[in-house]
Write a protein that holds these residues in place. Structure first.
Motif, PDB file in Angstrom:
ATOM      1  N   UNK A  13      -0.684   1.426  10.419  1.00  0.00           N
ATOM      2  CA  UNK A  13      -1.850   0.954  11.173  1.00  0.00           C
ATOM      3  C   UNK A  13      -1.817  -0.545  11.468  1.00  0.00           C
ATOM      4  N   UNK A  14      -2.380  -0.885  12.618  1.00  0.00           N
ATOM      5  CA  UNK A  14      -2.621  -2.283  12.975  1.00  0.00           C
ATOM      6  C   UNK A  14      -4.052  -2.606  12.545  1.00  0.00           C
ATOM      7  N   UNK A  15      -4.195  -3.605  11.711  1.00  0.00           N
ATOM      8  CA  UNK A  15      -5.484  -3.896  11.091  1.00  0.00           C
ATOM      9  C   UNK A  15      -6.430  -4.608  12.050  1.00  0.00           C
ATOM     10  N   UNK A  16      -7.659  -4.142  12.111  1.00  0.00           N
ATOM     11  CA  UNK A  16      -8.669  -4.844  12.894  1.00  0.00           C
ATOM     12  C   UNK A  16      -9.264  -5.974  12.063  1.00  0.00           C
ATOM     13  N   UNK A  17      -9.966  -6.872  12.723  1.00  0.00           N
ATOM     14  CA  UNK A  17     -10.576  -8.028  12.050  1.00  0.00           C
ATOM     15  C   UNK A  17     -12.087  -7.910  12.112  1.00  0.00           C
ATOM     16  N   UNK A  18     -12.756  -7.810  10.967  1.00  0.00           N
ATOM     17  CA  UNK A  18     -14.227  -7.821  10.988  1.00  0.00           C
ATOM     18  C   UNK A  18     -14.755  -9.226  11.274  1.00  0.00           C
ATOM     19  N   UNK A  31       4.208   5.880  14.095  1.00  0.00           N
ATOM     20  CA  UNK A  31       3.210   5.477  15.075  1.00  0.00           C
ATOM     21  C   UNK A  31       2.427   4.290  14.522  1.00  0.00           C
ATOM     22  N   UNK A  32       2.062   3.352  15.412  1.00  0.00           N
ATOM     23  CA  UNK A  32       1.249   2.198  15.021  1.00  0.00           C
ATOM     24  C   UNK A  32      -0.051   2.211  15.815  1.00  0.00           C
ATOM     25  N   UNK A  33      -1.052   2.929  15.321  1.00  0.00           N
ATOM     26  CA  UNK A  33      -2.365   2.953  15.982  1.00  0.00           C
ATOM     27  C   UNK A  33      -3.275   1.891  15.386  1.00  0.00           C
ATOM     28  N   UNK A  34      -4.541   1.899  15.820  1.00  0.00           N
ATOM     29  CA  UNK A  34      -5.549   1.106  15.125  1.00  0.00           C
ATOM     30  C   UNK A  34      -5.834   1.723  13.766  1.00  0.00           C
ATOM     31  N   UNK A  35      -6.812   1.175  13.060  1.00  0.00           N
ATOM     32  CA  UNK A  35      -6.985   1.581  11.659  1.00  0.00           C
ATOM     33  C   UNK A  35      -8.311   2.262  11.358  1.00  0.00           C
ATOM     34  N   UNK A  36      -9.121   2.571  12.380  1.00  0.00           N
ATOM     35  CA  UNK A  36     -10.464   3.067  12.088  1.00  0.00           C
ATOM     36  C   UNK A  36     -10.502   4.531  11.676  1.00  0.00           C
ATOM     37  N   UNK A  37      -9.480   5.296  12.046  1.00  0.00           N
ATOM     38  CA  UNK A  37      -9.405   6.688  11.595  1.00  0.00           C
ATOM     39  C   UNK A  37      -7.967   7.022  11.199  1.00  0.00           C
ATOM     40  N   UNK A  38      -7.422   6.178  10.342  1.00  0.00           N
ATOM     41  CA  UNK A  38      -6.054   6.344   9.859  1.00  0.00           C
ATOM     42  C   UNK A  38      -5.822   7.733   9.279  1.00  0.00           C
ATOM     43  N   UNK A  55     -18.526   4.428  10.045  1.00  0.00           N
ATOM     44  CA  UNK A  55     -17.967   5.004   8.812  1.00  0.00           C
ATOM     45  C   UNK A  55     -18.273   4.153   7.575  1.00  0.00           C
ATOM     46  N   UNK A  56     -18.814   2.971   7.767  1.00  0.00           N
ATOM     47  CA  UNK A  56     -19.097   2.096   6.646  1.00  0.00           C
ATOM     48  C   UNK A  56     -17.891   1.328   6.162  1.00  0.00           C
ATOM     49  N   UNK A  57     -16.863   1.208   7.015  1.00  0.00           N
ATOM     50  CA  UNK A  57     -15.671   0.455   6.623  1.00  0.00           C
ATOM     51  C   UNK A  57     -15.848  -1.041   6.855  1.00  0.00           C
TER      52      UNK A  57
END
Length: 320
Positions: A15-20, A215-222, A272-274
């Motif tokens: 996963x590619x990590x998002x930034x809060x 695969x390198x997707x986003x990380x919200x539903x890994x 999701x509360x992440x």
């Protein structure tokens, strides 16, 4: 625990990590750390930061280093996880310095986004890539091929020539549309180069049939990507493709624009509360009510597959 070659860990779901960000668009470093912990807890063997999903183009240099170090603090002593640090700097001298600094800080691998602003000459792009490969050798490098996002085109033959001269060019992240032909061509040479695919895994089953290794997707539903990958690896291709087909209506809509899928994934993470917010830095895509309703349908449809866990923060809309 047995130490693995970092290159061998860069497979499957990466996963590619998002930034809060908080409501004022400041980075939430503590929230980022909690998100890293969650993603690593899904069982992935590598993660990447910062990518397009991280809004890297909206982060200051100091912010990128702060968040990078939050990630590396969690992976530096883990032989089972590879932290891939992306180097998107356009100037070769800056890219080399950033890559070397990341390795010194504990990066297991480098993701290299070739220069693209103002249309640099092909020879200059190749020289840029070669300079970074030389600077961090023998650390493995993932070359990011994203012509739709950058306009920079690299042929499989060009990449193969770089691989013959630089044995630490271990992977190519293929984000062409469609990615299949490039995946095939990279494996067809005298030194086969394995591929990961990006672009949300929109064409994941085809890429896997052609020999892609991840695969390198986003990380919200890994968790959903992990389930697809496990089914495929364990010989349940029909189950993997069935789950992927269920994702397609959502992915095909969100992938109409990079800022759209960033906004969608951030709201999924919030729901999701992440993360504590779904804030994207401006300029940004603002989800309209129909797009928000689509995300709620997505979460309802995949409620069973997204394993229930204790939320890191209270999900959006939930009363105290």
């Amino acid at each position: 625990m047995e130490t693995m070659n970092p290159a061998d860990l860069i497979r499957g779901v990466s996963p590619v990590l998002e930034v809060p960000f908080d409501d004022d668009e400041n980075i939430d470093a503590e929230g980022f750390g909690r998100l890293v912990d969650h993603v690593l807890g899904t069982g992935v063997s590598s993660v990447m930061f910062p990518g397009f999903a991280s809004e890297f183009h909206k982060l200051g240099g100091d912010e990128r280093i702060t968040l990078r170090d939050v990630l590396l603090a969690r992976t530096r002593d883990r032989p089972d996880v590879a932290a891939i640090i992306s180097v998107p700097e356009h100037a070769t001298v800056l890219a080399v310095a950033a890559a070397v600094d990341a390795v010194r800080a504990g990066a297991d691998a480098i993701n290299l986004l070739p220069p693209h602003l103002l249309g640099p000459a092909p020879d200059a792009v190749r020289a840029h890539i070669a300079s970074v490969l030389d600077a961090v050798h023998p650390v493995p490098v993932v070359l990011q091929y994203a012509p739709a996002q950058t306009g920079t085109a690299l042929t499989a033959a060009t990449i193969a020539a770089l691989r013959r001269e630089h044995d630490n060019l271990h992977r190519v992240k293929v984000e062409s549309t469609p990615p299949g032909r490039m995946v095939t061509d990279l494996l067809a040479g005298d030194l086969p180069i394995p591929s990961l695919i990006g672009y949300g895994g929109l064409q994941l089953p085809d890429a896997l049939r052609r020999g892609a290794v991840g695969v390198q997707p986003g990380c919200s539903f890994t968790e959903l990507y992990q389930r697809i990958w496990r089914d495929w690896e364990q010989g349940r291709a029909d189950a993997a493709e069935h789950l992927h087909r269920r994702l397609l209506p959502y992915l095909s809509y969100w992938l109409q624009h990079v800022e759209l899928i960033i906004a969608a994934e951030k709201l999924i993470s919030r729901r999701r509360g992440l993360t504590a917010t779904a804030t994207c830095r401006r300029p940004r895509h603002v989800l309209d009510p129909y797009e928000t309703a689509m995300i709620d349908r997505f979460l309802a449809e995949f409620a069973d597959e997204l394993a229930p866990t204790e939320p890191l923060v209270k999900p959006a809309g939930q009363k105290p």
